[in-house]
Design an enzyme around this catalytic site. Structure first.
Site, short mmCIF file in Angstrom:
data_model
loop_
_atom_site.label_atom_id
_atom_site.label_comp_id
_atom_site.label_asym_id
_atom_site.label_seq_id
_atom_site.Cartn_x
_atom_site.Cartn_y
_atom_site.Cartn_z
N SER A 146 4.81 -1.61 10.00
CA SER A 146 4.62 -0.84 8.76
C SER A 146 5.60 -1.21 7.65
CB SER A 146 4.70 0.65 9.05
OG SER A 146 3.48 1.12 9.58
N LYS A 174 4.12 -2.18 4.41
CA LYS A 174 3.79 -1.23 3.35
C LYS A 174 4.76 -1.31 2.17
CE LYS A 174 1.42 2.14 6.34
NZ LYS A 174 1.63 1.63 7.69
N SER A 197 3.60 7.00 5.96
CA SER A 197 3.24 5.66 6.44
C SER A 197 1.74 5.60 6.71
CB SER A 197 4.02 5.29 7.70
OG SER A 197 3.99 3.90 7.93
N LYS A 205 12.24 2.42 4.85
CA LYS A 205 10.99 2.49 5.61
C LYS A 205 11.21 2.14 7.07
CE LYS A 205 6.42 2.91 5.44
NZ LYS A 205 6.44 3.39 6.84
#
Length: 390
Positions: free
Chosen positions: A65, A68, A131, A234
């Site tokens: 992720s 992202k 997320s 993140k």
């Protein structure tokens, strides 16, 4: 040929963007970095882009992720270019709905439904805080007309940011053949996000988001650490990637970025990032060494309408250095010619500024004229001629 040297500073001011070779020299006197239990890691100084410590930093790994971050970066670039607005309303399509979508099974979601009308701003929050893979797809459809087109945009920014270890295949980071990045590239991308997304970056520090009656916590547990001043960025995890985390910490006016990839658990990635950030905060200082337009010295100029010319630099320069080395820092400027003669224009390079830690060269910058000097009158030039040739 370098002919003249002048000592003009003996440390307590420093720093800048320097070549990779000199950057490595700049931290060669640093204390022993912490042992990190992860597949790859980087600690980067935000102001300068210097890597303070790293392991396997260019190894191509599954970003999960962390992908992202690029999705959000592309969204923000679309806003900056006025292609879209944060207040635009997006109608969620079927491909962004998790129902009967095998791609999304067991993955992180904002819990959108087909037909939902959601602002770009809220979808961005869903992408960052939750997320949400569904939020990524909804944004990709709205901005680019589909996921493949949006992935192409992501990879165009890979080239613009010179991310040499990175290629994307999805908008959300779920496992896909050929998708990879590195700890170093993700630190560079994080730096670009912090610098280029002032209106959206605060979302990375939001601890929770409620949507459709569902409240979800940000998976970055370091946001709750009151001692570290973490404000992003993140997490990421898949079975293939392991546990990934990018964390940025502010300490006074300084900011550090830690990237951890392939840790063994969610707590483990937080512990490794915390170790990196604490080590950097305790052992390094990021300080300005040169100020744009500020004189660092003056030199005799012959045959001009004045006798001295001011020298300096045209840019502000910063550098991250080990705190223990500050007393040993010295700087010199070096002329690239035997004498300076008029006429000479402002902003002309006439040498280099050199920064030393003990006897080791660690950085160089152009030395330029800060003013122009015209040709002197006949009598002053004649006087200079006899003095110069004497």
């Amino acid at each position: 040929m370098l002919l003249k040297r002048r000592l003009f500073i003996a440390a307590s001011l420093f720093a800048m963007h320097l070549s990779p070779a000199l950057a490595a020299d700049a931290v060669s006197f640093a204390p022993q970095p912490p042992a990190i239990d992860a597949g790859a890691w980087v600690l980067m100084d935000y102001t300068t882009g210097q890597v303070l410590t790293a392991g396997n930093e260019h190894q191509q790994r599954n970003p999960a992720s962390l992908t992202k971050l690029m999705t959000g970066y592309v969204v923000d670039r679309a806003i900056d270019s006025h292609r879209i607005s944060p207040d635009d309303i997006v109608t969620v399509g079927r491909d962004a709905w998790a129902k009967d979508n095998p791609v999304f099974v067991g993955s992180s979601l904002m819990f959108l439904k087909e037909g939902d009308r959601v602002s770009v701003r809220d979808l961005s929050r869903g992408l960052i805080v939750d997320s949400g893979n569904d939020a990524c797809v909804a944004l990709a459809d709205y901005i680019a007309g589909g996921q493949p087109q949006f992935v192409a945009m992501m990879n165009s920014y890979v080239k613009k940011l010179n991310l040499q270890d990175t290629h994307f295949e999805t908008v959300h980071g779920l496992d896909a053949p050929g998708q990879h990045s590195s700890a170093y590239d993700l630190a560079v991308l994080s730096r670009a996000i912090i610098h280029g997304e002032p209106e959206f970056y605060h979302m990375y520090s939001e601890k929770s988001l409620t949507w459709n009656g569902i409240t979800q916590q940000n998976r970055n547990g370091l946001l709750w650490d009151k001692t570290m001043h973490i404000d992003g960025l993140k997490t990421g995890h898949t079975s293939g990637a392991g546990f990934n985390l990018i964390a940025s910490a502010v300490d006074g006016q300084r900011r550090l970025i830690a990237v951890v990839m392939g840790a063994k658990s969610s707590k483990g990635r937080e512990e490794q990032a915390r170790k990196l950030l604490q080590w950097g905060q305790q052992n390094f200082a990021t300080v300005q060494i040169l100020h744009s337009g500020k004189k660092v010295g003056s030199e005799r100029i012959w045959y001009g309408d004045k006798e001295k010319i001011a020298l300096g630099t045209e840019q502000d320069f910063w550098m991250a250095l080990p705190k223990a080395e500050i007393p040993h820092i010295k700087a010199k400027y070096v002329l690239d010619r035997k004498e300076l003669e008029a006429p000479i224009a402002a902003h002309q390079q006439v040498g280099e500024i050199e920064l030393y830690d003990r006897d080791k060269l660690i950085a160089q910058w152009p030395l330029v004229t800060l003013e122009s000097v015209g040709k002197g009158g006949m009598f002053s030039r004649l006087s200079d001629y006899f003095q110069h040739k004497a």
